[in-house]
Design an enzyme around this catalytic site. Structure first.
Site, PDB file in Angstrom:
ATOM      1  N   GLU A 147      -3.325   7.487  -4.366  1.00  0.00           N
ATOM      2  CA  GLU A 147      -3.279   6.436  -3.509  1.00  0.00           C
ATOM      3  C   GLU A 147      -2.769   5.167  -4.361  1.00  0.00           C
ATOM      4  OE1 GLU A 147      -5.539   4.457   0.051  1.00  0.00           O
ATOM      5  OE2 GLU A 147      -6.833   4.153  -1.963  1.00  0.00           O
ATOM      6  N   TYR A 190       0.922  -1.371   0.309  1.00  0.00           N
ATOM      7  CA  TYR A 190       0.094   0.171   0.021  1.00  0.00           C
ATOM      8  C   TYR A 190       0.781   1.049  -0.334  1.00  0.00           C
ATOM      9  CZ  TYR A 190      -3.211   3.996   1.429  1.00  0.00           C
ATOM     10  OH  TYR A 190      -3.605   5.003   1.460  1.00  0.00           O
TER      11      TYR A 190
END
Ligand code: GDP
Ligand code: MN
Length: 368
Positions: free
Chosen positions: A182, A97
């Site tokens: 993101e 992530y």
């Protein structure tokens, strides 16, 4: 403005981050060819598509069209799927992530990374998440990247690539005036390549004047939000069950907070702003009604706005079309007595303070 995955991916690619090749289609038949297995992904501006069935794989054109057909027309968290991205399927050995967002409290960008990618970052345990604030005057520093790499415990072969991508994510945020960039998952392929398996970019609305490229891009709005926007009404639809109508962003937020304190859940909220136009109030109230809240909480402070004008608008809608839920009103300010009389006639429940109003609305929402 929340950009869809395929647009977000393009922005990452512009910075030199590797993204899967793909096409966006709105009808299964539009898919003409594919070279190897693909992933078909709903293009909606929300995460959790995987869990909702909006991500499917296919290894033949026939299967791909069939899956595209299933996903198109699905509804994911209130968003109708109008297009799908058909992209080359990545071989994924590990999911990381990586994101960069504006941390408003700190007044700085925040870089977030985790070795536990793929799932929602909210469900990753805090101790497995690396965070570092970036001082915008000096930029992302080497030591911060080294801290990140040691926290992620990545093999040496990937360290360089991950640092490089982190720098590019921050660069993307600056270049695009983004509030969030993101990548989740940031996929590590079996060959050790890093590819952005999913992308989400949110552009700061206040920077739109210098991003004409986003003009006309389909927005993350529910049909009701779209209708409100066209009428120049600021209206936001959330999951809760109490519809809030207030004037001014501050009072609107305070009202939602008051509900939160009482254990209630604000669902939709509508900011009347400084409107003194009964027609606008009517339109606004009608939109709020259409959202079907269990109870409506009106919290009006008449400083510039006359309370009776607002009351008249609401009164007229209720008298003409009725309303299928209770309406609690707290009205203060200019012409408040007159406003209360008007609202009483329309059958509204009056509350003296914001706290009382919030408490009442919460109670009603739980009984409804
Ligand atoms: P989200 O659920 O909306 O965040 O959608 P994602 O694009 O992140 O997809 C959800 C999950 O599906 C990912 O975390 C992956 O595990 C899986 N996935 C998505 N694309 C691919 C792909 O190309 N290859 C493989 N193997 N898995 C994928
Ligand atoms: Mn994702």
């Amino acid at each position: 403005m929340k950009l869809m995955e395929f647009r977000s991916s393009e922005l990452l690619a512009k910075q030199g981050i590797q993204v899967p090749k793909g096409v966006v289609i709105s009808e299964p038949g539009k898919l003409e060819e594919m070279n190897g297995p693909v992933v078909i992904k709903a293009q909606v501006p929300v995460g959790g598509r995987g869990k909702a069935g909006g991500v499917k794989f296919a290894s033949s054109l026939e299967e791909a069209r069939k899956n595209a057909g299933t996903i198109l027309g699905m509804e994911i968290k209130g968003h109708k799927v109008r297009s799908v991205l058909v992209a080359e399927k990545l071989d994924i050995a590990k999911e990381l992530y990586l994101s960069c967002m504006v941390d408003r409290e700190a007044g700085m960008p925040l870089l977030i990374a985790s070795a536990e990618g793929g799932m929602d970052i909210e469900s990753v345990p805090e101790e497995k998440i690396f965070k570092t604030h970036i001082n915008p005057l000096i930029g992302l520093q080497g030591y911060q990247l080294r801290d990140m790499l040691s926290a992620l415990k990545l093999p040496k072969e990937q360290a360089g690539q991950v640092s490089d991508i982190a720098k590019k994510v921050y660069a993307c945020m600056l270049a695009e005036d983004a509030e969030l960039v993101e990548i989740n998952p940031l996929a590590i392929t079996p060959k050790g390549q890093l590819v952005a398996g999913d992308a989400k970019v949110v552009i700061d609305d206040d920077s739109m004047f210098r991003h004409p490229e986003h003009k006309g891009v389909e927005e993350d709005l529910t049909p009701l939000e779209k209708e409100a926007k066209e009428k120049g009404i600021s209206f936001v639809q959330l999951d809760g069950d109490i519809g809030v109508i207030a004037n001014g962003a501050g009072l609107t937020m305070a009202t939602l907070d008051a509900l939160g304190t009482m254990g209630g859940k604000g669902g939709t909220f509508l900011d009347l702003g400084g409107t003194d136009d009964p027609e606008k109030v009517k339109q606004a109230f009608t939109i709020l009604k259409k959202a079907n809240p269990k109870v409506i909480l009106m919290n009006i402070f008449g400083g510039i706005t006359r309370c009776d004008t607002v009351a008249q608008g609401v009164h007229d809608v209720i008298m003409k079309e009725g309303v299928n839920c209770k309406v609690v009103a707290r009205i203060k300010g200019w012409y408040e007595e007159k406003a209360r009389e008007i609202l009483k006639e329309a059958g509204l429940i009056s509350a003296a303070t914001m706290e009382e109003a919030a408490k009442l609305a919460t109670k009603i929402s739980k009984e409804a």
